[in-house]
Write a protein that holds these residues in place. Structure first.
Motif, PDB file in Angstrom:
ATOM      1  N   ALA A  66     -13.910 -17.765  -4.016  1.00 26.07           N
ATOM      2  CA  ALA A  66     -15.157 -17.473  -4.714  1.00 26.07           C
ATOM      3  C   ALA A  66     -15.966 -16.395  -4.016  1.00 26.07           C
ATOM      4  CB  ALA A  66     -15.997 -18.747  -4.830  1.00 26.07           C
ATOM      5  N   ALA A  67     -15.507 -15.939  -2.861  1.00 24.44           N
ATOM      6  CA  ALA A  67     -16.250 -14.959  -2.076  1.00 24.44           C
ATOM      7  C   ALA A  67     -16.081 -13.555  -2.639  1.00 24.44           C
ATOM      8  CB  ALA A  67     -15.788 -15.002  -0.623  1.00 24.44           C
ATOM      9  N   GLN A  68     -16.951 -12.663  -2.187  1.00 24.16           N
ATOM     10  CA  GLN A  68     -16.831 -11.255  -2.547  1.00 24.16           C
ATOM     11  C   GLN A  68     -16.384 -10.451  -1.333  1.00 24.16           C
ATOM     12  OE1 GLN A  68     -20.800 -10.420  -4.001  1.00 24.16           O
ATOM     13  NE2 GLN A  68     -20.132 -10.586  -6.121  1.00 24.16           N
ATOM     14  N   LEU A  69     -15.456  -9.528  -1.554  1.00 17.64           N
ATOM     15  CA  LEU A  69     -15.019  -8.554  -0.570  1.00 17.64           C
ATOM     16  C   LEU A  69     -15.353  -7.166  -1.100  1.00 17.64           C
ATOM     17  CD1 LEU A  69     -11.413  -9.924   0.208  1.00 17.64           C
ATOM     18  CD2 LEU A  69     -13.549 -10.535   1.354  1.00 17.64           C
ATOM     19  N   ASP A  70     -15.269  -6.177  -0.208  1.00 15.50           N
ATOM     20  CA  ASP A  70     -15.527  -4.799  -0.613  1.00 15.50           C
ATOM     21  C   ASP A  70     -14.479  -3.895   0.027  1.00 15.50           C
ATOM     22  OD1 ASP A  70     -16.479  -2.311  -1.280  1.00 15.50           O
ATOM     23  OD2 ASP A  70     -18.523  -2.653  -0.555  1.00 15.50           O
ATOM     24  N   GLY A  71     -13.451  -3.597  -0.724  1.00 22.02           N
ATOM     25  CA  GLY A  71     -12.420  -2.669  -0.257  1.00 22.02           C
ATOM     26  C   GLY A  71     -11.714  -3.107   1.003  1.00 22.02           C
ATOM     27  N   PRO A  72     -11.099  -4.295   1.056  1.00 22.07           N
ATOM     28  CA  PRO A  72     -10.372  -4.706   2.263  1.00 22.07           C
ATOM     29  C   PRO A  72      -9.230  -3.746   2.561  1.00 22.07           C
ATOM     30  CG  PRO A  72      -9.776  -6.122   0.411  1.00 22.07           C
ATOM     31  CD  PRO A  72     -10.930  -5.260  -0.041  1.00 22.07           C
ATOM     32  N   VAL A  73      -9.097  -3.372   3.837  1.00 19.51           N
ATOM     33  CA  VAL A  73      -8.106  -2.370   4.233  1.00 19.51           C
ATOM     34  C   VAL A  73      -6.935  -2.977   4.989  1.00 19.51           C
ATOM     35  CG1 VAL A  73      -7.761  -0.348   5.731  1.00 19.51           C
ATOM     36  CG2 VAL A  73      -9.726  -0.444   4.215  1.00 19.51           C
ATOM     37  N   ASP A  74      -7.184  -4.006   5.792  1.00 20.05           N
ATOM     38  CA  ASP A  74      -6.134  -4.567   6.643  1.00 20.05           C
ATOM     39  C   ASP A  74      -6.164  -6.081   6.526  1.00 20.05           C
ATOM     40  OD1 ASP A  74      -4.026  -4.519   8.463  1.00 20.05           O
ATOM     41  OD2 ASP A  74      -5.330  -4.467  10.223  1.00 20.05           O
ATOM     42  N   VAL A  75      -4.994  -6.705   6.697  1.00 20.32           N
ATOM     43  CA  VAL A  75      -4.894  -8.157   6.686  1.00 20.32           C
ATOM     44  C   VAL A  75      -3.836  -8.570   7.696  1.00 20.32           C
ATOM     45  CG1 VAL A  75      -3.226  -8.131   4.765  1.00 20.32           C
ATOM     46  CG2 VAL A  75      -4.537 -10.214   5.241  1.00 20.32           C
ATOM     47  N   LEU A  76      -4.092  -9.676   8.388  1.00 25.19           N
ATOM     48  CA  LEU A  76      -3.089 -10.248   9.280  1.00 25.19           C
ATOM     49  C   LEU A  76      -3.206 -11.761   9.235  1.00 25.19           C
ATOM     50  CD1 LEU A  76      -4.389 -11.394  12.224  1.00 25.19           C
ATOM     51  CD2 LEU A  76      -4.781  -8.958  12.527  1.00 25.19           C
ATOM     52  N   GLU A  82      -4.617 -18.852  10.181  1.00 23.05           N
ATOM     53  CA  GLU A  82      -5.843 -18.195   9.762  1.00 23.05           C
ATOM     54  C   GLU A  82      -5.543 -16.780   9.271  1.00 23.05           C
ATOM     55  OE1 GLU A  82     -10.096 -18.558  11.754  1.00 23.05           O
ATOM     56  OE2 GLU A  82      -8.825 -17.140  12.855  1.00 23.05           O
ATOM     57  N   VAL A  83      -6.111 -16.409   8.137  1.00 20.77           N
ATOM     58  CA  VAL A  83      -5.941 -15.080   7.567  1.00 20.77           C
ATOM     59  C   VAL A  83      -7.148 -14.230   7.959  1.00 20.77           C
ATOM     60  CG1 VAL A  83      -5.638 -13.732   5.451  1.00 20.77           C
ATOM     61  CG2 VAL A  83      -4.639 -16.023   5.629  1.00 20.77           C
ATOM     62  N   VAL A  84      -6.899 -13.099   8.605  1.00 20.71           N
ATOM     63  CA  VAL A  84      -7.967 -12.228   9.092  1.00 20.71           C
ATOM     64  C   VAL A  84      -7.969 -10.950   8.257  1.00 20.71           C
ATOM     65  CG1 VAL A  84      -8.860 -10.971  11.091  1.00 20.71           C
ATOM     66  CG2 VAL A  84      -7.781 -13.211  11.400  1.00 20.71           C
ATOM     67  N   ILE A  85      -9.160 -10.539   7.820  1.00 18.33           N
ATOM     68  CA  ILE A  85      -9.311  -9.438   6.867  1.00 18.33           C
ATOM     69  C   ILE A  85     -10.270  -8.404   7.424  1.00 18.33           C
ATOM     70  CG2 ILE A  85     -10.014  -8.820   4.523  1.00 18.33           C
ATOM     71  CD1 ILE A  85      -9.601 -11.884   3.850  1.00 18.33           C
ATOM     72  N   ALA A  86      -9.847  -7.146   7.453  1.00 17.16           N
ATOM     73  CA  ALA A  86     -10.758  -6.045   7.741  1.00 17.16           C
ATOM     74  C   ALA A  86     -11.465  -5.697   6.440  1.00 17.16           C
ATOM     75  CB  ALA A  86     -10.000  -4.846   8.295  1.00 17.16           C
ATOM     76  N   ASP A  87     -12.644  -6.274   6.250  1.00 15.35           N
ATOM     77  CA  ASP A  87     -13.422  -6.110   5.025  1.00 15.35           C
ATOM     78  C   ASP A  87     -14.263  -4.843   5.185  1.00 15.35           C
ATOM     79  OD1 ASP A  87     -14.650  -6.537   2.615  1.00 15.35           O
ATOM     80  OD2 ASP A  87     -15.718  -8.359   3.209  1.00 15.35           O
ATOM     81  N   ALA A  88     -13.602  -3.710   4.990  1.00 11.89           N
ATOM     82  CA  ALA A  88     -14.143  -2.422   5.423  1.00 11.89           C
ATOM     83  C   ALA A  88     -15.486  -2.102   4.786  1.00 11.89           C
ATOM     84  CB  ALA A  88     -13.131  -1.319   5.126  1.00 11.89           C
ATOM     85  N   GLY A  89     -15.582  -2.253   3.486  1.00  7.39           N
ATOM     86  CA  GLY A  89     -16.809  -1.889   2.798  1.00  7.39           C
ATOM     87  C   GLY A  89     -17.992  -2.735   3.174  1.00  7.39           C
ATOM     88  N   ASN A  90     -17.734  -3.918   3.700  1.00  8.13           N
ATOM     89  CA  ASN A  90     -18.812  -4.793   4.155  1.00  8.13           C
ATOM     90  C   ASN A  90     -19.085  -4.673   5.647  1.00  8.13           C
ATOM     91  OD1 ASN A  90     -19.745  -6.086   1.766  1.00  8.13           O
ATOM     92  ND2 ASN A  90     -17.866  -7.308   1.714  1.00  8.13           N
ATOM     93  N   ASN A 352      -4.339   0.532  -5.384  1.00  4.60           N
ATOM     94  CA  ASN A 352      -4.469   1.181  -4.081  1.00  4.60           C
ATOM     95  C   ASN A 352      -4.307   0.206  -2.911  1.00  4.60           C
ATOM     96  OD1 ASN A 352      -5.322   4.212  -4.335  1.00  4.60           O
ATOM     97  ND2 ASN A 352      -6.488   3.135  -5.907  1.00  4.60           N
ATOM     98  N   PRO A 353      -3.226  -0.558  -2.857  1.00  4.59           N
ATOM     99  CA  PRO A 353      -3.034  -1.461  -1.711  1.00  4.59           C
ATOM    100  C   PRO A 353      -2.928  -0.641  -0.429  1.00  4.59           C
ATOM    101  CG  PRO A 353      -0.976  -1.193  -2.920  1.00  4.59           C
ATOM    102  CD  PRO A 353      -2.042  -0.530  -3.745  1.00  4.59           C
ATOM    103  N   THR A 354      -3.605  -1.120   0.621  1.00  4.01           N
ATOM    104  CA  THR A 354      -3.667  -0.355   1.864  1.00  4.01           C
ATOM    105  C   THR A 354      -3.051  -1.088   3.040  1.00  4.01           C
ATOM    106  OG1 THR A 354      -5.705   0.656   1.047  1.00  4.01           O
ATOM    107  CG2 THR A 354      -5.250   0.932   3.374  1.00  4.01           C
ATOM    108  N   ALA A 366      -3.511  -6.479   1.244  1.00  2.21           N
ATOM    109  CA  ALA A 366      -4.901  -6.050   1.115  1.00  2.21           C
ATOM    110  C   ALA A 366      -4.965  -5.169  -0.130  1.00  2.21           C
ATOM    111  CB  ALA A 366      -5.352  -5.292   2.358  1.00  2.21           C
ATOM    112  N   ASP A 367      -5.347  -5.768  -1.247  1.00  4.41           N
ATOM    113  CA  ASP A 367      -5.375  -5.085  -2.543  1.00  4.41           C
ATOM    114  C   ASP A 367      -6.737  -4.393  -2.652  1.00  4.41           C
ATOM    115  OD1 ASP A 367      -4.812  -4.218  -5.076  1.00  4.41           O
ATOM    116  OD2 ASP A 367      -4.570  -6.216  -5.960  1.00  4.41           O
ATOM    117  N   THR A 368      -6.813  -3.245  -2.016  1.00  3.34           N
ATOM    118  CA  THR A 368      -8.090  -2.607  -1.731  1.00  3.34           C
ATOM    119  C   THR A 368      -8.915  -2.356  -2.984  1.00  3.34           C
ATOM    120  OG1 THR A 368      -6.981  -1.556   0.143  1.00  3.34           O
ATOM    121  CG2 THR A 368      -9.138  -0.686  -0.483  1.00  3.34           C
ATOM    122  N   GLY A 369      -8.315  -1.745  -3.973  1.00  9.39           N
ATOM    123  CA  GLY A 369      -9.051  -1.392  -5.177  1.00  9.39           C
ATOM    124  C   GLY A 369      -9.428  -2.566  -6.040  1.00  9.39           C
TER     125      GLY A 369
END
Length: 382
Positions: A66-76, A82-90, A352-354, A366-369
């Motif tokens: 239910a959360a919002q992300l903004d252009g995630p670029v990286d995921v591990l 635990e899933v770690v996300i580089a939530d670049a736009g945020n 634009n997956p990154t 990381a499905d950026t778009g």
């Protein structure tokens, strides 16, 4: 919008148009907030992990779906699941625990980052963050403390020669980070090269690439190679890299974005070669020397030595088999968009997956778009 902080604010006018072009809201739909749903995992169907498809920042402390992300670029994915996300736009790094709850682990008020694009955990359970927008790399200790380990905050290409303290030197758009043999490796997108920080003394030097944009140096020493990150106006994150799974790693794979190829550095011999791609933009599966990519921006190597590519310009995820004999498409239709979850991976649209990461049989994207992170269980063979 994307980066908002510090000196990087002056470049925001460019990044605003980038954000609209690269990460137009198409979106993952909001799912029932009950954690990561594994209903279709064994079928190879795509399922959401984080992000409801609405571009923004919301949801910390609640269900990741239910959360919002903004252009995630990286995921591990960490060993604890635990899933770690580089939530670049945020301007944040966020984590989703095994119960499906999301939280911020780096960035935010009092801990400013600017467009984080790469995250790497070290053997001590700390993690490094490439803060792309302010040209800096930080390390976060397990207790939450932060230190700057590279970059003085100014975006510029320093001379290739060694001898500068990493915290006093300039970097230009650090994209990915990784640790190898006591060195922190940094993909310096803005200068088309890989830098290294010797962790014992904090000194910075160039590891690979001569700093000149181009395509050359195959079968030669890595310091003479020419690479070419995709430096558009405005810029966007490209030029990701990944270490191979051995301990210590034997290879470093680079998404040589503007050359439309994947390059391979043999770490212990210091040689570079083209691993996959012809050098011409296109979309073709087949033997690595004949396959074509279109602006690949991210790469990952799994435990079986397969190489996974976020082929950003083609809006697909590609896989090179462990023997290096074939490139195949494993997710995406080739058309940018969003046509829903619960579909087979090859019938699912990406945008634009990154970033890509493989753990426990699942491929995380990381499905950026589409402002979300998704996954599917890979059921194909070698």
């Amino acid at each position: 919008m994307w980066p908002r902080h510090g000196g990087w604010r002056r470049l925001n006018a460019k990044l605003v148009s980038l954000a609209g072009a690269l990460v137009a809201t198409v979106g993952c739909p909001q799912m029932t907030p009950d954690g990561m749903d594994d209903t279709n995992g064994d079928s190879g169907a795509v399922e959401p992990v984080a992000g409801n498809g609405a571009r923004g920042f919301a949801g910390d402390g609640g269900a990741a779906l239910a959360a919002q992300l903004d252009g995630p670029v990286d995921v591990l994915v960490r060993p604890n699941g635990e899933v770690v996300i580089a939530d670049a736009g945020n301007d944040r790094v966020r984590a989703v625990d095994t119960s499906g709850v999301i939280r911020t682990i780096a960035g935010g008020e009092g801990d400013e980052l600017s467009m984080p694009t790469g995250v790497f955990y070290d053997a001590d359970d700390g993690f490094y963050v490439a803060s792309w927008g302010d040209h800096t790399v930080y390390r976060y200790a397990p207790d939450g403390g932060r230190e700057r380990v590279a970059g003085a905050g100014a975006g510029a290409c320093a001379a290739n020669n060694p001898g500068a303290r990493a915290i006093d030197a300039t970097l230009n758009l650090p994209r990915s980070v990784g640790v190898w043999e006591g060195r922190l490796l940094i993909a310096e997108q803005g200068c088309h090269r890989v830098r290294q920080v010797t962790l014992a003394d904090g000194m910075l030097s160039t590891f690979a690439g001569n700093g000149e944009a181009g395509y050359g140096g195959d079968d030669g020493p890595i310091e003479d190679a020419r690479l070419q990150a995709l430096n558009e106006e405005p810029p966007r994150p490209t030029f990701g890299f990944a270490l191979s799974p051995e301990d210590p790693p034997d290879e470093l794979y680079i998404a040589d974005t503007a050359n439309h190829v994947i390059r391979e550095i043999r770490l212990f011999t210091g040689r570079i070669e083209t691993f996959a791609g012809t050098g011409a933009a296109g979309y073709r599966d087949g033997p690595p020397s004949d396959a074509q990519f279109n602006r690949p921006a991210g790469v990952f190597t799994s435990g079986d030595h397969a190489v996974w590519v976020a082929d950003t310009g083609n809006h697909v995820i590609r896989r090179v088999d462990p023997l290096g004999t074939a490139v195949t498409t494993v997710a995406g239709t080739g058309a940018a968009g969003f046509n829903g979850d619960r579909r087979p991976a090859l019938e699912t649209q990406l945008n634009n997956p990154t970033g890509v990461f493989v753990a426990d049989g699942y491929v995380y994207i990381a499905d950026t778009g589409n402002h979300c992170v998704r996954r599917f269980r890979y059921t194909g063979g070698d």
